[in-house]
Each structure stands twice: as C-alpha cells, then as structure tokens.
Design a protein around this motif. Structure first.
Motif, mmCIF file in Angstrom:
data_model
loop_
_atom_site.group_PDB
_atom_site.id
_atom_site.type_symbol
_atom_site.label_atom_id
_atom_site.label_comp_id
_atom_site.label_asym_id
_atom_site.label_seq_id
_atom_site.Cartn_x
_atom_site.Cartn_y
_atom_site.Cartn_z
ATOM 1 N N VAL A 195 1.320 -1.183 0.340
ATOM 2 C CA VAL A 195 0.001 -0.003 0.124
ATOM 3 C C VAL A 195 0.500 1.383 0.030
ATOM 4 C CG1 VAL A 195 -1.267 1.159 1.323
ATOM 5 C CG2 VAL A 195 -1.727 -0.697 0.793
ATOM 6 N N GLN A 196 1.938 1.210 0.586
ATOM 7 C CA GLN A 196 2.972 2.315 0.550
ATOM 8 C C GLN A 196 3.069 2.683 -0.138
ATOM 9 O OE1 GLN A 196 5.141 0.698 3.860
ATOM 10 N NE2 GLN A 196 3.591 1.392 5.868
ATOM 11 N N LEU A 197 3.528 1.690 -1.358
ATOM 12 C CA LEU A 197 3.807 2.255 -2.473
ATOM 13 C C LEU A 197 2.783 2.636 -3.826
ATOM 14 C CD1 LEU A 197 7.308 -0.025 -3.332
ATOM 15 C CD2 LEU A 197 6.660 2.373 -2.901
ATOM 16 N N ALA A 198 1.851 3.054 -3.133
ATOM 17 C CA ALA A 198 0.220 3.133 -4.071
ATOM 18 C C ALA A 198 1.428 5.030 -4.900
ATOM 19 C CB ALA A 198 -0.436 3.623 -2.903
ATOM 20 N N GLY A 199 1.384 5.396 -4.105
ATOM 21 C CA GLY A 199 1.405 7.127 -5.129
ATOM 22 C C GLY A 199 2.869 6.671 -5.955
ATOM 23 N N LEU A 200 3.917 6.384 -6.064
ATOM 24 C CA LEU A 200 4.137 6.339 -6.904
ATOM 25 C C LEU A 200 3.606 5.285 -7.851
ATOM 26 C CD1 LEU A 200 7.293 6.526 -7.873
ATOM 27 C CD2 LEU A 200 8.291 5.162 -6.411
ATOM 28 N N ALA A 201 3.077 3.842 -7.700
ATOM 29 C CA ALA A 201 2.585 3.404 -8.696
ATOM 30 C C ALA A 201 1.553 3.880 -9.397
ATOM 31 C CB ALA A 201 1.913 1.616 -7.815
ATOM 32 N N GLY A 202 1.245 5.061 -8.732
ATOM 33 C CA GLY A 202 0.102 5.735 -10.000
ATOM 34 C C GLY A 202 0.575 6.544 -10.900
ATOM 35 N N GLN A 207 -3.422 3.019 21.620
ATOM 36 C CA GLN A 207 -2.704 3.224 21.119
ATOM 37 C C GLN A 207 -2.796 3.544 19.598
ATOM 38 O OE1 GLN A 207 -0.620 0.360 23.125
ATOM 39 N NE2 GLN A 207 0.960 1.079 24.144
ATOM 40 N N VAL A 208 -3.240 2.131 18.845
ATOM 41 C CA VAL A 208 -3.136 1.977 17.455
ATOM 42 C C VAL A 208 -4.247 3.876 17.023
ATOM 43 C CG1 VAL A 208 -4.470 1.207 15.566
ATOM 44 C CG2 VAL A 208 -3.587 -0.479 17.354
ATOM 45 N N ALA A 209 -5.266 3.937 17.766
ATOM 46 C CA ALA A 209 -5.789 5.095 17.262
ATOM 47 C C ALA A 209 -4.396 6.369 17.304
ATOM 48 C CB ALA A 209 -6.428 5.682 17.942
ATOM 49 N N ALA A 210 -3.866 6.269 18.650
ATOM 50 C CA ALA A 210 -2.632 7.712 18.316
ATOM 51 C C ALA A 210 -1.783 7.809 16.973
ATOM 52 C CB ALA A 210 -2.591 7.462 19.797
ATOM 53 N N ALA A 211 -1.436 6.394 16.976
ATOM 54 C CA ALA A 211 -0.454 5.952 15.602
ATOM 55 C C ALA A 211 -0.838 6.282 14.212
ATOM 56 C CB ALA A 211 -0.408 4.539 15.307
ATOM 57 N N VAL A 212 -2.077 5.657 14.751
ATOM 58 C CA VAL A 212 -3.159 6.421 13.252
ATOM 59 C C VAL A 212 -2.972 7.347 12.472
ATOM 60 C CG1 VAL A 212 -5.312 6.515 11.739
ATOM 61 C CG2 VAL A 212 -4.388 4.074 12.914
ATOM 62 N N ALA A 213 -3.484 8.728 13.701
ATOM 63 C CA ALA A 213 -3.404 10.136 14.111
ATOM 64 C C ALA A 213 -1.971 10.324 13.240
ATOM 65 C CB ALA A 213 -3.452 10.926 15.133
ATOM 66 N N GLY A 214 -0.984 10.089 13.790
ATOM 67 C CA GLY A 214 0.398 10.451 13.370
ATOM 68 C C GLY A 214 0.501 9.956 12.148
ATOM 69 N N GLU A 253 -4.573 11.104 3.197
ATOM 70 C CA GLU A 253 -4.410 10.787 4.392
ATOM 71 C C GLU A 253 -4.758 8.669 4.523
ATOM 72 O OE1 GLU A 253 -5.742 13.107 7.564
ATOM 73 O OE2 GLU A 253 -5.544 14.677 6.429
ATOM 74 N N GLU A 254 -6.349 8.797 3.911
ATOM 75 C CA GLU A 254 -6.614 7.236 3.415
ATOM 76 C C GLU A 254 -5.653 6.019 3.266
ATOM 77 O OE1 GLU A 254 -9.456 6.716 5.295
ATOM 78 O OE2 GLU A 254 -10.179 9.046 5.023
ATOM 79 N N VAL A 255 -5.139 6.293 2.270
ATOM 80 C CA VAL A 255 -3.740 5.398 1.889
ATOM 81 C C VAL A 255 -2.804 5.244 2.760
ATOM 82 C CG1 VAL A 255 -1.857 5.040 0.142
ATOM 83 C CG2 VAL A 255 -3.919 5.912 -0.322
ATOM 84 N N TRP A 256 -2.707 6.420 3.055
ATOM 85 C CA TRP A 256 -1.364 6.210 5.111
ATOM 86 C C TRP A 256 -2.091 5.639 5.643
ATOM 87 C CZ3 TRP A 256 3.370 9.271 6.046
ATOM 88 C CH2 TRP A 256 4.457 9.601 5.043
ATOM 89 N N GLU A 257 -2.798 5.519 6.448
ATOM 90 C CA GLU A 257 -4.031 4.263 7.350
ATOM 91 C C GLU A 257 -3.711 3.141 7.390
ATOM 92 O OE1 GLU A 257 -8.230 4.405 9.995
ATOM 93 O OE2 GLU A 257 -7.611 6.336 8.614
ATOM 94 N N GLU A 258 -4.377 3.396 5.368
ATOM 95 C CA GLU A 258 -4.615 1.510 5.094
ATOM 96 C C GLU A 258 -3.026 0.847 5.196
ATOM 97 O OE1 GLU A 258 -5.068 -1.293 0.682
ATOM 98 O OE2 GLU A 258 -5.544 1.954 0.931
ATOM 99 N N GLY A 259 -2.212 1.897 4.786
ATOM 100 C CA GLY A 259 -0.959 0.760 4.588
ATOM 101 C C GLY A 259 -0.145 0.838 6.207
ATOM 102 N N PHE A 260 -0.329 1.152 7.506
ATOM 103 C CA PHE A 260 -0.067 1.643 8.887
ATOM 104 C C PHE A 260 -0.928 -0.042 9.562
ATOM 105 C CE2 PHE A 260 -1.515 1.989 13.151
ATOM 106 C CZ PHE A 260 0.037 1.908 13.876
ATOM 107 N N ARG A 261 -2.409 0.078 9.008
ATOM 108 C CA ARG A 261 -3.012 -0.603 9.237
ATOM 109 C C ARG A 261 -2.569 -2.353 8.556
ATOM 110 N NH1 ARG A 261 -7.129 0.448 12.582
ATOM 111 N NH2 ARG A 261 -7.745 2.687 12.901
#
Length: 291
Positions: A26-33, A152-159, A171-179
């Motif tokens: 997921v974390q490469l979605a931007g470059l893939a696009g 702790q998960v919620a705090a990490a997602v906010a980060g 932001e949605e992609v970054w949260e998806e990549g973390f989860r």
C-alpha cells in the motif's frame, strides 16, 4: 508461501514495485499511480510483511517469491524498482536476470554496521556512534514486539495522517498502509505484522550483504538513486550518516566503469524520497528504463 500482490494495471511493459523493510504494498500506491501510465505496475507484500506469508529471510528465497509472482501473473521479463530493502532486492534481481530490461534501486543501501562503513570518523568515535545506533534499532525491535491497545493504535493512526498531510499525500492510503501491518493479538490488542524472529533475520541479512560486487558485474541496466539528506530521525546521528554516505561514494567510484550501472545523487532528498518526490522519481525511472 503465499505472496500477495496488487496489480495496478497499465498497458505498458510489466514492472514489479517493491517496498522497504517494515512496509507493505500500500505504501507504494503513490509511486505506482505515477508509473502506471507507462507500465503495468504490480506491487508486492514481501514475505513477512502485509498479507503475505511468514518465512525465513534468505535473499535467494525472496527472489524466488518475486519470480513466482511474475510467473503467476504472466509478467514477461518485468522491470524491477524497489525502495530501501526493495532496492537491494532490485539490485540482486538484476544480477540474477541479466536479460531484465532494467532495475532501479531507490536508496537501497545497507545501513552502517561496522566502523569501516564510515569515512572520516575516528575508529573510537565510529564504534561509539554505531553502538548508539544499534541501541535505537534494538529499542525499535523490542517495541514492535509489544501489543498495542486500541488507544495506541488510534494515536499511531493520527500520527500517520499527520505525516501524510506534511507530505501532501493521501491520508486514507497512509492509514491503510499502517493498518495492513497490524494483526489481532490477545485481549483486543494488536501487534506488528513483523515477527521478532523476522526482524532479527532482516537485520543480519542486510548487514551481511555486499552489493559492490553486484554493481561491478551486473549486465542488466541498473540505476542506484542515492539520498543526500538525513531523515528527521537520522539527524541525531548526522555525522554517522554523512560519513556513511561518503564511504558509499568512495566504494561506488570503483565500479563506475561498468556501463550497465549508473548512480544518481538526488539533491535534497532523504531516504523517504518516494513520498517526498514521487513525480520526479517516476520521471527518472521512465527516462532510465526507456534508455
């Protein structure tokens, strides 16, 4: 060994796009696009990451995983682009498959682990800085093994969302990549997808690999893109990382006569270049591979 891949489509030549240690596809979605207008881009969860299976980290076996993905999706002689750990794999793929049309390593360099990895630092200072860095990595590894409460998960997602905003990313992609790198644990907690055993194996494998012989002998076109700036978390170790970059350039100078190998230093870019400069990197990759 189940290996999960995501096909981003595109009608051009196939490309495998590989994430770094601790990451996922997921974390490469931007470059893939940015790349899918010219390539059929396929991102992969490396073994032990994301939704792929667990297994020992052995370079040849991980390359076999990638070959199986290419075969399973009918990707004929894919180009391979990787960031960090994925960049090391891209270089090793280029060595294994000389008929590959091209490979690009985005700052795929092992971190410093020995005093002779550092140019311009006295041996005692170099050893002390490496010990201090190893302590940080040890703490990170220990923290990854601990369960996370929902708070702790919620705090990490906010980060993660805050970081995405800083880079102007989704932001949605970054949260998806973390989860994607979390799995359920006991009593309603979560833990990192990366098992402690894999983290140890990764650290040992990365510290032991020497890519200079690959760069010297490779016959597949291979581009190494180097960071020139520190990440924020690297700034307390600025002298160490600057010395490491100097040493890398010294060693690379000895292999510059290989016409299949090229190096670009990306001014103002850090190890996070994929999120800092995705369009510029996509242009660089397209230009190199089309050549």
């Amino acid at each position: 060994m189940p290996i999960v891949a995501r096909d981003h489509g595109g009608s051009g030549h196939p490309m495998l796009l590989l994430h770094g240690a601790g990451g996922n596809l997921v974390q490469l979605a931007g470059l893939a696009g940015e790349l899918r207008s010219a390539y059929r881009v396929v991102t992969v969860d490396l073994r032990g990451h994301g939704r792929s299976g667990d297994g020992p980290w052995k370079w040849d076996e991980v390359l076999d995983d990638l070959a199986a993905v290419a075969d399973g999706l009918g990707l004929d002689r894919p180009a391979v682009v990787g960031v960090s750990l994925g960049g090391m794999l891209a270089s090793l793929w280029a060595a294994r498959y000389p008929d590959c049309p091209g490979a690009v390593s985005l700052d795929g360099n092992p971190p410093p682990s020995r005093p002779d990895d550092l140019a311009g630092l006295a041996p005692e200072r170099a050893a002390a800085e490496l010990d201090r860095l190893a302590e940080v990595f040890d703490r990170m590894s220990a923290g990854m093994a601990q369960p996370l409460t929902p708070e702790q998960v919620a705090a990490a997602v906010a980060g993660q969302r805050a970081e995405a905003r800083r880079y102007g990313a989704d932001e949605e992609v970054w949260e998806e990549g973390f989860r994607r790198n979390l799995v359920p644990a006991e009593a309603g907690t979560s833990r990192s997808r990366l098992l402690p055993a894999l983290v140890g194996e990764l650290r040992a494998a990365i510290a032991s690999v020497d890519l200079i012989p690959v760069y010297r002998d490779v016959r597949c076109p291979l581009l190494l893109v180097l960071a020139t700036e520190d990440l924020p978390e690297q700034r307390p170790f600025h002298d160490l990382y600057a010395a490491h970059r100097r040493r890398n350039l010294e060693r690379l100078a000895a292999v510059r006569d290989n016409p299949s190998f090229d190096v670009v230093e990306l001014d103002g870019a850090s190890h996070a270049m994929v999120v800092e400069r995705p369009r510029e990197l996509a242009d660089l990759i397209r230009t190199f591979l089309s050549g």
